[in-house]
Design a protein around this motif. Structure first.
Motif, short mmCIF file in Angstrom:
data_model
loop_
_atom_site.label_atom_id
_atom_site.label_comp_id
_atom_site.label_asym_id
_atom_site.label_seq_id
_atom_site.Cartn_x
_atom_site.Cartn_y
_atom_site.Cartn_z
N THR A 43 17.64 33.43 17.66
CA THR A 43 18.99 33.44 18.21
C THR A 43 19.73 34.70 17.78
O THR A 43 20.62 35.16 18.46
N MET A 44 19.35 35.24 16.63
CA MET A 44 20.08 36.41 16.14
C MET A 44 19.22 37.66 16.21
O MET A 44 18.00 37.57 16.15
N TRP A 46 18.72 40.20 14.16
CA TRP A 46 17.86 40.61 13.04
C TRP A 46 16.63 39.72 12.87
O TRP A 46 15.68 40.11 12.21
N GLU A 47 16.67 38.54 13.48
CA GLU A 47 15.48 37.69 13.41
C GLU A 47 14.30 38.31 14.15
O GLU A 47 13.16 37.91 13.96
N PHE A 52 10.72 39.13 9.39
CA PHE A 52 12.08 39.22 8.83
C PHE A 52 12.27 38.31 7.61
O PHE A 52 12.77 38.73 6.58
N TYR A 53 11.84 37.06 7.74
CA TYR A 53 12.08 36.10 6.66
C TYR A 53 11.31 36.46 5.40
O TYR A 53 11.80 36.27 4.28
N VAL B 366 24.25 28.97 12.51
CA VAL B 366 23.77 29.82 13.60
C VAL B 366 24.47 29.45 14.90
O VAL B 366 24.96 30.31 15.64
N ASN B 371 27.21 34.60 11.74
CA ASN B 371 25.96 35.32 11.49
C ASN B 371 25.85 35.89 10.08
O ASN B 371 24.82 35.77 9.43
N TRP B 374 25.57 33.27 7.51
CA TRP B 374 24.22 32.71 7.56
C TRP B 374 23.28 33.54 6.68
O TRP B 374 22.44 33.00 5.94
N LEU B 378 21.14 32.24 3.57
CA LEU B 378 19.70 32.45 3.48
C LEU B 378 19.35 33.05 2.11
O LEU B 378 18.35 32.68 1.48
N THR B 454 9.10 30.17 9.37
CA THR B 454 10.10 31.04 8.74
C THR B 454 10.46 30.56 7.35
O THR B 454 10.60 31.36 6.42
N GLN B 457 7.65 31.48 5.02
CA GLN B 457 7.69 32.92 4.72
C GLN B 457 8.75 33.22 3.68
O GLN B 457 8.51 33.92 2.69
N LEU B 458 9.94 32.66 3.91
CA LEU B 458 11.06 32.91 2.98
C LEU B 458 10.67 32.49 1.57
O LEU B 458 10.86 33.23 0.60
#
Lengths: 84, 567
Positions: A43-44, A46-47, A52-53, B366, B371, B374, B378, B454, B457-458
């Motif tokens: 949605t964003m 930078w994603e 990215f994560y 989101v 943004n 967020w 994160l 995701t 990954q984080l």
């Protein structure tokens, strides 16, 4: 007590620690590869950056630790600071 | 029967506990949360309103909807698990406090008006401080006193707000309040103190680590969650909460990284987790509010689990400083595994409870296009994993071998931790049951490929950062230290300021006295040398005789006045 001390535990062997870490590195690499295979809905903006994560997680934690270490110079006092 | 408030069961049990001993007492302690949960589950539906009159005032002791019921179930579960964890403790004070504390939390979430809420608000404060004082050390007694001052102050704000609210609106019903009035702000501050807003949070990080081994487990479950419930009811959708929440989620993680006392690390991470809930409440959409209360639900259980595992270490080793622990997995393997389950849950690993609740707040951020915030959240999510997910288990159970070989935790502790761990995994892997309890209608499912990937990954790369920093010897070592926080203001700055101020004023007083006394002496000297001093009346007389002469003069005036008007 003495034979207890001599008992070898799971992570006393350096080989086991190494195996664990290697497994961990492999998972990290697989996660980055998966980023290019699995479709990610975003949605964003930078994603859309590849992995990215992963990058964000790594940078965030390094930044956190570096800043926290710097913070120690300002806020750290002796353990009995308030007892005096 | 359906209108019997559940807190009554707890309060009756508190009396029964006083009258009983030994095994009977333990059975009462364990049965209370079970009976209360059954009573709520079988007899209490949404939409009940029951009032009780006292001194011409109607207290709404019961007002039920899905929001209050969710927290009621949660508090029954939390008190059941904490009671099992504390089963080996034979301390009447703590046993009574546990019942009154959990009962008051139930009373507060069913309270339909602000006065009832206030009564339980203060009962929560008074009963909970017992757990801090139970430690018995001088530090604990001081910390307990500071804790109590904050808690009571919060109650004073609540009462003041309630009265102003009543004056303005003519109603004391506890519904949405909002920040449009003075009353709203007063109540907001009251809730803010209890939910540990920044600068109002130090009672938590100061008090919780000083509490008894089992006390901290109780403390972590109720006070802040009652506050979260109250915020969700009174201030949902107030945007300022989003910013407060993000601050709460971010700043404590820095302290958590450098803190040595592992229970204090958890206290900081408690504020961080409440930050996620407060943010959700501030966003105020159905998804965000569901996320906030769902996260409160999972947080009570995984944070309880982490506090229990650290409590078990404290119980066996006698201290909980990261710098002097390490290698405990060798003799406490079960506690280690259970602690890791709690750590995975708080870090929001897929299949663990944090994942299914925290993600709702993140998704709501989101959706409402916050943004940049967020990104901060994160960062906070990665930070949680870093300090609570890795640091806690690593420094306690692994790291360097401290040479300590404590026994495994007692059976009751293992059972309590096992129950909490099971719930963490159950909620995380079968979230539909928790979701069906959520107050607002919303269609959300956390498990899709993007989200799982995701999140993994984080987390894995946060862990990689930890490994890399450790290998490079960049990771800050655990040090014996005190880190200055907001409590410094009233523990050092203000006392030192007051002390200096007093010295300053004393000096002013002294110089003023010497300046004033010198001319007075000279006046007296010259007076005594003058010829008037020889008269009888100018001698120095006692005060009593002066009063006598003045009253004589006044009586004379009075008589003259009366007779003057008659004539």
């Amino acid at each position: 007590m003495s034979d207890k001390d001599q008992k070898k535990y799971l992570f006393d062997k350096p080989g086991n620690v190494k195996r664990l870490l290697n497994g961990f590195y492999v998972v990290c690499i697989l996660l980055v590869i998966a980023d290019f295979i699995i479709y990610r809905h975003t949605t964003m903006e930078w994603e859309n950056i590849p992995a990215f994560y992963a990058i964000y997680g790594f940078v965030a934690c390094v930044l956190l630790v570096v800043l926290a270490k710097k913070m120690r110079t300002v806020v750290m006092r002796k353990e009995d600071y308030y007892d005096e | 029967m359906s209108e019997l408030p559940p807190f009554v069961l707890y309060f009756i049990s508190a009396f029964l506990v006083v009258a009983s001993r030994g095994i009977v007492r333990k059975i009462i302690l364990l049965a209370t949360p079970v009976i209360a949960a059954l009573h709520i589950g079988l007899n209490i539906d949404t939409g009940i309103i029951s009032t009780y009159s006292i001194l011409n005032y109607e207290l709404t002791l019961m007002r039920t909807d899905k929001l209050s019921l969710l927290f009621a179930y949660l508090f029954c579960i939390a008190s059941f698990i904490s009671t099992i964890f504390a089963l080996h403790v034979n301390d009447t004070k703590q046993e009574i406090a546990g019942l009154v504390y959990a009962g008051s939390a139930l009373g507060a979430v069913f309270a339909g008006d602000l006065i009832t809420l206030f009564i339980f608000w203060e009962l929560l404060a008074i009963s909970s401080v017992v757990f801090i004082w139970a430690r018995g050390t001088e530090r604990a007694i001081d910390a307990g006193m500071r804790y109590l001052i904050f808690q009571v102050m919060s109650g004073v704000f609540l009462l003041a707000g309630a009265l102003v609210h009543y004056h303005a609106t003519g109603s004391l019903a506890f519904n949405h309040i909002g920040l449009g009035s003075t009353a709203g702000w007063l109540i907001f501050i009251a809730f803010g103190i209890k939910s540990a807003f920044p600068f109002l949070h130090s009672w938590l990080t100061d008090g919780y680590p000083e509490a008894s081994v089992t006390g901290t487990v109780f403390l972590s479950a109720f006070t802040t969650k009652v506050a979260v419930y109250s915020l969700a009811r009174g201030f949902a959708g107030e945007e300022i909460l989003v910013y407060i929440g993000v601050t709460m989620a971010c700043f404590p993680i820095f302290y958590a990284v450098i803190e040595n006392d592992l229970r204090k690390v958890l206290a900081y991470s408690l504020i961080n987790q409440v930050g996620f809930m407060v943010t959700g409440i501030g966003i105020g959409t159905a998804l965000a509010l569901n996320g906030a209360v769902a996260h409160a639900f999972s947080d009570v259980i995984f944070k309880g689990l982490l506090f229990m595992s650290m409590g078990a270490v404290l119980y066996r080793v006698g201290h909980i400083n990261g710098s002097n622990l390490g290698g405990l997995y060798k003799t406490m393997p079960k506690t280690t595994v259970l602690c890791i389950i709690g750590a995975l849950s708080i870090s929001a690993f897929p299949l663990f409870s944090g994942f299914v609740s925290k993600s709702m707040v993140m998704a709501a951020l989101v959706k409402e296009e916050y943004n940049y915030l967020w990104l901060f959240m994160l960062f906070a999510s990665a930070g949680v994993f870093h300090h609570a997910g890795i640091k806690i288990p690593y420094f306690a159970f692994f790291a360097h071998d401290s040479g300590l070989r404590p026994k495994e935790a007692p059976v009751n502790m293992l059972i309590a931790m096992g129950l909490a761990a099971t719930l963490c995994i159950f909620i995380g892997s079968q979230p539909q049951y928790l979701y069906s309890l959520l107050p607002w209608e919303v269609n959300y499912w956390p498990y899709d490929a993007t989200h799982v990937l995701t999140q993994l990954q984080l987390l894995f790369f946060s862990a990689l950062a930890f490994v890399w920093l450790n290998k490079q010897c960049l990771y800050p070592p655990e040090l014996h230290s005190t880190n200055l926080d907001a409590d410094w203001i009233y523990r050092k700055f203000l006392p030192a300021g007051i002390h200096r101020g007093l010295i300053f004023f004393r000096k002013i007083k002294e110089s003023a006295m010497t300046a004033a006394i010198a001319p007075m002496h000279s006046i007296r000297n010259s007076f005594s040398q003058s010829y008037i001093a020889k008269y009888h009346l100018s001698e120095s007389w006692p005060t009593g005789s002066m009063v006598f002469w003045i009253s004589l003069v006044l009586v004379a005036y009075l008589i003259l006045d009366i007779f003057g008007s008659v004539l």
